[in-house]
Design a protein around this motif. Structure first.
Motif, PDB file in Angstrom:
ATOM      1  N   ARG A   1      45.250  36.628  49.378  1.00 46.63           N
ATOM      2  CA  ARG A   1      44.992  35.370  48.672  1.00 46.63           C
ATOM      3  C   ARG A   1      45.203  35.545  47.169  1.00 46.63           C
ATOM      4  N   GLY A   2      44.757  36.677  46.629  1.00 45.35           N
ATOM      5  CA  GLY A   2      44.969  36.957  45.217  1.00 45.35           C
ATOM      6  C   GLY A   2      46.434  37.126  44.872  1.00 45.35           C
ATOM      7  N   VAL A   3      47.176  37.839  45.727  1.00 48.22           N
ATOM      8  CA  VAL A   3      48.614  38.021  45.502  1.00 48.22           C
ATOM      9  C   VAL A   3      49.329  36.679  45.478  1.00 48.22           C
TER      10      VAL A   3
ATOM     11  N   LEU B   1      42.520  33.908  36.538  1.00 48.14           N
ATOM     12  CA  LEU B   1      41.479  34.929  36.655  1.00 48.14           C
ATOM     13  C   LEU B   1      40.114  34.325  36.996  1.00 48.14           C
ATOM     14  N   PHE B   2      39.754  33.254  36.321  1.00 50.32           N
ATOM     15  CA  PHE B   2      38.423  32.702  36.523  1.00 50.32           C
ATOM     16  C   PHE B   2      38.251  32.099  37.916  1.00 50.32           C
TER      17      PHE B   2
ATOM     18  N   GLY C   1      44.414  41.895  44.301  1.00 50.51           N
ATOM     19  CA  GLY C   1      45.636  41.196  44.701  1.00 50.51           C
ATOM     20  C   GLY C   1      46.214  40.366  43.578  1.00 50.51           C
ATOM     21  N   LEU C   2      45.332  39.716  42.804  1.00 49.99           N
ATOM     22  CA  LEU C   2      45.787  38.875  41.696  1.00 49.99           C
ATOM     23  C   LEU C   2      46.521  39.723  40.649  1.00 49.99           C
ATOM     24  N   LEU C   3      45.981  40.893  40.316  1.00 50.96           N
ATOM     25  CA  LEU C   3      46.578  41.723  39.268  1.00 50.96           C
ATOM     26  C   LEU C   3      47.846  42.426  39.746  1.00 50.96           C
ATOM     27  N   ILE C   4      47.830  42.963  40.963  1.00 49.31           N
ATOM     28  CA  ILE C   4      49.055  43.576  41.490  1.00 49.31           C
ATOM     29  C   ILE C   4      50.120  42.509  41.691  1.00 49.31           C
ATOM     30  N   GLY C   5      49.698  41.351  42.160  1.00 49.20           N
ATOM     31  CA  GLY C   5      50.651  40.249  42.308  1.00 49.20           C
ATOM     32  C   GLY C   5      51.260  39.840  40.986  1.00 49.20           C
ATOM     33  N   GLU C   6      50.455  39.839  39.920  1.00 41.32           N
ATOM     34  CA  GLU C   6      50.981  39.488  38.603  1.00 41.32           C
ATOM     35  C   GLU C   6      51.950  40.549  38.099  1.00 41.32           C
ATOM     36  N   GLU C   7      51.664  41.813  38.381  1.00 44.25           N
ATOM     37  CA  GLU C   7      52.613  42.866  37.992  1.00 44.25           C
ATOM     38  C   GLU C   7      53.969  42.625  38.648  1.00 44.25           C
TER      39      GLU C   7
END
Length: 314
Positions: free
Chosen positions: A193-195, A210-211, A233-239
């Motif tokens: 879901r984060g990705v 992020l929030f 997932g959000l941070l790796i997805g952003e990378e």
């Protein structure tokens, strides 16, 4: 006896390799003795402990051991750089046991500017293990400070750093986003879901989302112990999203991975949401890179009657 003691000495850990006369790994040891967490007696004590019982062999080290905070500062080498150029910039010090420790320089990318220490040796070792990738390949080295790198004709020609791992640690430990999350649980659905949130963030990027980690938790749509997985997932997805959007690194062929197997598995899972192909990670790349550099500078010889494998010979 011929062979090499290879040392991959970073900020938070030390890994030592005993390589035999043809560059095969005989034994590997690890300690939580990075340059900022040394035992009593400092660098000498750490080296003595981790190599105890091993034969006296030439010693070659890479990583933060050659930084300003390390044992001996070895100046960065500007891109482009290959094995021979790295070898020509190796510097040495005399340890308390009377034998030398040779240290590989890091690389500096003037385009950034950007720097790496240790990853350059991993790249060269990976190329030795996968010679078909020497002409042209793109690499991801996940970690506290992830690196994306481009190799052409066996030479590192470009790289950049993304602070994905460190940002995750900071948010996990010091932000309101993970307040009350408790022990993180493995949750592939929350990670995916984060990705996807990062992938679909468009020009705003994942930092605009992020929030949502806290908002989803407060709404009951995300369990508190799933928040760290969502953030990961959000941070790796952003990378992945930002690197692909920049078009700086080609991705028409499978991207190559070097690093911890579990972390690389997360990157491969994230990449599937981008319909992106990431190869299986290469293990022990640093050891093979140290062997290649040692061969290049004449630190080791391969006079053994044992036939070396094609990928580890000098």
């Amino acid at each position: 006896m011929s062979g090499l003691i290879g040392l991959d000495w970073g900020t938070s850990g030390l890994r030592a390799y005993w390589l035999d006369e043809v560059g095969e790994i005989r034994e590997t040891r690890a300690r939580a003795w990075g340059i900022r967490h040394l035992p009593d007696g400092g660098f000498d004590a750490a080296l003595t402990d981790i190599t105890a019982g091993w034969p006296q062999l030439p010693r070659l080290a890479c990583g933060m051991i050659g930084s300003r905070q390390g044992w001996l500062e070895v100046p960065y080498l500007d891109l482009p750089a290959d094995t021979a150029q790295l070898g020509s910039a190796v510097r040495s010090l005399r340890a308390n046991d009377g034998s030398d420790v040779h240290i590989v320089p890091g690389l500096r990318n003037p385009q950034g500017p950007d720097v790496m220490r240790g990853e350059e040796t991993q790249l060269l070792g990976a190329l030795a293990l996968r010679p078909a990738l020497i002409p042209d390949s793109t690499w991801i080295l996940p970690g506290t400070h992830s690196k994306w790198a481009r190799v052409r004709d066996g030479t590192v020609v470009d790289f950049c750093t993304l602070m994905t791992g460190e940002l995750f640690a900071l948010l996990r430990q010091h932000s309101i986003l993970c307040a009350g999350s408790g022990d993180a649980a493995v949750n592939p659905a929350a990670f995916a879901r984060g990705v996807i949130a990062a992938r679909d963030s468009g020009s705003a990027g994942a930092f605009s989302r992020l929030f949502s980690a806290r908002a989803l938790m407060l709404d009951g749509a995300l369990a508190p112990d799933a928040v760290p997985e969502y953030l990961s997932g959000l941070l790796i997805g952003e990378e992945l999203r930002s690197s692909l959007a920049s078009n700086r690194f080609p991705h028409d062929a499978p991207l190559q991975l070097i690093g911890d197997a579990a972390l690389c598995a997360r990157y491969r899972l994230a990449a599937s949401q981008f319909h992106l192909d990431l190869a299986e990670p290469i293990v022990d790349a640093a050891a093979h890179g140290l062997w290649q550099i040692a061969c290049d500078i004449g630190l080791v010889s391969t006079g053994s009657p044992t036939a070396p494998k094609e990928t580890s010979s000098c």
